[in-house]
Motif scaffolding. Structure first.
Motif, PDB file in Angstrom:
ATOM      1  N   ARG A   1      -7.074   8.837   2.334  1.00  0.00           N
ATOM      2  CA  ARG A   1      -5.734   8.937   2.917  1.00  0.00           C
ATOM      3  C   ARG A   1      -4.698   9.321   1.856  1.00  0.00           C
ATOM      4  NH1 ARG A   1      -6.036   4.480   6.065  1.00  0.00           N
ATOM      5  NH2 ARG A   1      -5.162   3.119   4.488  1.00  0.00           N
ATOM      6  N   CYS A   2      -4.884   8.864   0.627  1.00  0.00           N
ATOM      7  CA  CYS A   2      -3.930   9.144  -0.466  1.00  0.00           C
ATOM      8  C   CYS A   2      -4.264  10.426  -1.227  1.00  0.00           C
ATOM      9  CB  CYS A   2      -3.906   7.982  -1.447  1.00  0.00           C
ATOM     10  SG  CYS A   2      -3.287   6.468  -0.757  1.00  0.00           S
TER      11      CYS A   2
ATOM     12  N   GLN B   1      -8.793   4.352   2.075  1.00  0.00           N
ATOM     13  CA  GLN B   1      -7.453   4.425   1.482  1.00  0.00           C
ATOM     14  C   GLN B   1      -7.381   5.584   0.493  1.00  0.00           C
ATOM     15  OE1 GLN B   1      -7.669   0.475  -0.104  1.00  0.00           O
ATOM     16  NE2 GLN B   1      -6.146  -0.313   1.351  1.00  0.00           N
TER      17      GLN B   1
ATOM     18  N   GLU C   1       0.811  -1.223   0.000  1.00  0.00           N
ATOM     19  CA  GLU C   1       0.000   0.000   0.000  1.00  0.00           C
ATOM     20  C   GLU C   1       0.843   1.272   0.000  1.00  0.00           C
ATOM     21  OE1 GLU C   1      -3.463   2.248   2.545  1.00  0.00           O
ATOM     22  OE2 GLU C   1      -3.275   0.091   2.779  1.00  0.00           O
TER      23      GLU C   1
END
Length: 168
Positions: free
Chosen positions: A64-65, A61, A32
């Motif tokens: 978060r990115c 995710q 990840e």
């Protein structure tokens, strides 16, 4: 759609996309953290070129990115904080994608494709059956796509096309 087969040419391929295109960062084989670093590199180009970038995985995710959206067939249904796309290969998966709240439906494989060797292409009849039940979701076709095949798509039905090998 990112894929390891693009190798070191991935960022150059993103540079060549038409303004307003999108990239779904897949690279599932990477841990990840490495995949998130790849998304950051892709996102830098996307921001300059007016593209969007989606994370293939869950919404948490993607947030978060700092992705613009996420690409997933699983996870909770209903409203999301980010736009969602989903892969669809038949009417059953279309119903699932609609229940999950996907705003963009990636329908495949329209043609024979190196990504799924041996997979039977759906052809226009099955594709139209899926498209006519898609509701308000934007339809993106993929599977054996080329620029010429992309130009041949009925713009009243198809919002755009996606590819992997087409960008090598």
């Amino acid at each position: 759609m990112t894929d390891p087969r693009l190798g070191g040419g991935l960022l150059a391929a993103v540079q060549r996309l038409r303004t307003g295109s999108g990239v779904i960062v897949r690279h599932y084989h990477l841990p990840e953290q490495q995949r998130a670093a790849l998304l950051r590199d892709v996102r830098r180009i996307c921001r300059r070129r007016g593209h969007f970038v989606f994370w293939a995985g869950n919404e948490r995710q993607a947030i978060r990115c700092h992705a613009d959206g996420f690409h997933s067939r699983s996870g909770p249904a209903g409203r999301s904080k980010l736009p969602r796309s989903a892969p669809v290969h038949d009417v059953t998966e279309l119903a699932q994608a609609k229940r999950k709240g996907a705003q963009m439906i990636l329908v495949s494989p329209l043609y024979a494709t190196a990504s799924h060797p041996g997979a039977r292409p759906m052809g226009m009849t099955r594709f139209r059956r899926i498209a006519m039940h898609s509701g308000r979701a934007a339809i993106i076709v993929l599977g054996g796509m080329t620029a010429a095949r992309g130009r041949m798509q009925d713009k009243r039905i198809v919002h755009g096309w996606a590819g992997i090998s087409a960008y090598r």
